[in-house]
Design an enzyme around this catalytic site. Structure first.
Site, mmCIF file in Angstrom:
data_model
loop_
_atom_site.group_PDB
_atom_site.id
_atom_site.type_symbol
_atom_site.label_atom_id
_atom_site.label_comp_id
_atom_site.label_asym_id
_atom_site.label_seq_id
_atom_site.Cartn_x
_atom_site.Cartn_y
_atom_site.Cartn_z
ATOM 1 N N LYS A 177 1.287 -1.224 0.253
ATOM 2 C CA LYS A 177 0.369 -0.016 -0.120
ATOM 3 C C LYS A 177 0.819 1.442 0.400
ATOM 4 O O LYS A 177 0.608 2.226 -0.863
ATOM 5 C CB LYS A 177 -0.817 -0.159 1.270
ATOM 6 C CG LYS A 177 -1.874 -0.983 0.915
ATOM 7 C CD LYS A 177 -3.526 -0.270 2.759
ATOM 8 C CE LYS A 177 -4.395 -1.652 1.983
ATOM 9 N NZ LYS A 177 -5.176 -1.365 3.376
ATOM 10 N N GLY A 188 0.392 11.986 -7.678
ATOM 11 C CA GLY A 188 -1.022 13.501 -7.311
ATOM 12 C C GLY A 188 -1.220 14.956 -6.751
ATOM 13 O O GLY A 188 -1.812 16.109 -7.687
ATOM 14 N N ALA A 200 12.398 7.383 -4.338
ATOM 15 C CA ALA A 200 13.426 5.966 -4.077
ATOM 16 C C ALA A 200 13.580 4.902 -4.027
ATOM 17 O O ALA A 200 12.398 4.100 -3.662
ATOM 18 C CB ALA A 200 13.776 6.694 -2.378
ATOM 19 N N TYR A 231 7.820 -5.995 -1.179
ATOM 20 C CA TYR A 231 8.872 -4.730 -1.415
ATOM 21 C C TYR A 231 9.329 -4.065 -2.906
ATOM 22 O O TYR A 231 9.457 -3.738 -3.744
ATOM 23 C CB TYR A 231 9.477 -4.837 -1.022
ATOM 24 C CG TYR A 231 10.873 -3.875 -0.509
ATOM 25 C CD1 TYR A 231 10.312 -2.609 -0.151
ATOM 26 C CD2 TYR A 231 12.361 -3.880 -1.350
ATOM 27 C CE1 TYR A 231 11.533 -1.569 0.454
ATOM 28 C CE2 TYR A 231 12.816 -2.979 -0.935
ATOM 29 C CZ TYR A 231 13.056 -1.835 -0.649
ATOM 30 O OH TYR A 231 13.933 -0.417 -0.454
#
EC number: 4.1.1.35
Length: 384
Positions: A177, A188, A200, A231
């Site tokens: 998430k 946005g 990053a 990840y």
């Protein structure tokens, strides 16, 4: 007749004498009362002076303590450059209380910019940036990037995400998430305010690479359902989102693929090679090497990474850029380097000093974390 006249004279003399005596008595009474009043005032004033003196004796040490407390709470900030209005930028750092984020905060603050740090403190620590709290150019917001954020900024360094295996495997859904919804929210925001965004990303987007070293045009060798997929794939889709926003919405993006980094403020028990080796060396334990120890790794010091991030943000390069140390060492070489505490390795010395302080802190609180296995391919275990 004579006797009557004499009596009247004597009577008159007595009346005058009585009046005189009464007058003298009245004067004496008034004088006595006035004297008593003066004495009472003198006693009262002396008493008040004594009371005030006693209060002063009690209050003065308290005033001293207050002055000492004020001095101890007076914030002394690192030196900050002055930038003119046109050169000073409003910069947002998500995950700015983390290991890399806090060092980036230090650099940008000392360079004279206005910095807003956003962190939900899942892995970040407030004490990593507490030395800036109260500074007019600094703001710290407790916020999760999975929720929208409305703020006016010129640049966004999007670092928010657990980065070590124990942390991102602890809550894989949260990791996904943060890297997907969180990245969408930051893109946005960048679109709304016209800010440039630096993502990053990580060398993990290459998966278990079949090419060494990896160049930016290598597509990688990935497992979308492996233990690190939350990840790895989260960062891969975050990169995709960045370039979708760039192509469709004209958002300026920069993508940094970060390789192994070490330095102060890294978590001692994050399961990485450097953390494990330093912690074991400081505790007098043998250094654990998994496999043959011939695997090679490149490690960069955190200040070098931060300089690279700032340079990339302010460059005209929009394609992904690897940020790491081109010089590689085998795991065995690195273990020996840490064990011997080589003086020339300044970065290692700083990291070791930080870990030593952390161990002292943990020992005072009766807790010493044990290192978790390093993130290296399975194999037999060796000690050095």
């Amino acid at each position: 007749m004579v006797s009557k006249a004499l009596l009247r004279l004597v009577s008159a003399i007595n009346r005058r004498r009585m009046k005189l005596l009464l007058g003298i008595a009245l004067v004496a009474y008034v004088a006595s009362v006035w004297g008593n009043f003066v004495n009472m005032r003198s006693i009262q004033e002396n008493g008040e002076l004594k009371i005030e003196s006693k209060i002063e004796e009690i209050v003065e040490p308290l005033r001293e303590k207050i002055r000492d407390l004020e001095k101890s709470f007076t914030q002394k900030y690192p030196p900050v450059k002055f930038l003119s209005e046109k050169d000073r930028k409003r910069i947002l750092i998500t995950g700015g209380a983390g290991f890399v984020g806090s060092h980036l905060t230090d650099k940008l603050m000392m360079d004279g910019h206005e910095v807003t740090v956003v962190d939900n403190f899942f892995t970040g620590r407030k004490r990593n940036v507490e030395h800036w709290i109260g500074h007019e150019n600094f703001e710290l917001i407790n916020h999760d990037v999975v929720e929208p954020l409305y703020i006016e900024v010129d640049q966004i360094y999007h670092l928010a995400s657990p980065a070590s295996p124990p942390n991102y495997m602890y809550n894989p859904i949260k990791t996904l998430k943060t890297n997907t919804i969180g990245t969408l929210n930051m893109l946005g925001l960048a679109k709304r305010v016209g800010a440039r965004l630096l993502l990053a990303s990580t060398s993990e987007v290459y998966g278990d690479p079949e090419v060494h070293p990896q160049s930016e045009d290598y597509w990688g060798h990935v497992n979308p359902i492996g233990p690190r997929a939350c990840y790895d794939e989260g960062k891969r889709v975050a990169e995709t989102m960045c370039y979708a926003y760039m192509k469709q919405e004209g958002v300026e993006v920069r993508v940094a693929r970060i390789f192994n980094t070490f330095g102060p403020r890294m978590h001692m028990n994050d399961g990485r090679v450097v953390s494990n080796f330093i912690l074991q060396a400081l505790q007098g334990e043998p250094l654990t090497v998994y496999g043959s120890g011939s695997q090679t790794r490149a490690f960069q010091y955190v200040s070098d990474l931060v300089n690279g991030l700032v340079a990339l943000m302010n460059s005209n390069v929009s394609s992904p850029v690897n940020l790491g140390n081109p010089e590689e060492h085998t795991i065995l070489e690195f273990a020996q380097l840490i064990k011997n505490l080589v003086p020339l390795e300044e970065g290692l010395n700083k990291a070791i000093h930080y870990f030593r302080k952390e161990l002292e802190y943990q020992a005072n609180n009766q807790y010493i974390p044990k290192p978790k296995p390093a993130r290296i391919k399975k194999g037999r275990t060796r000690h050095t």
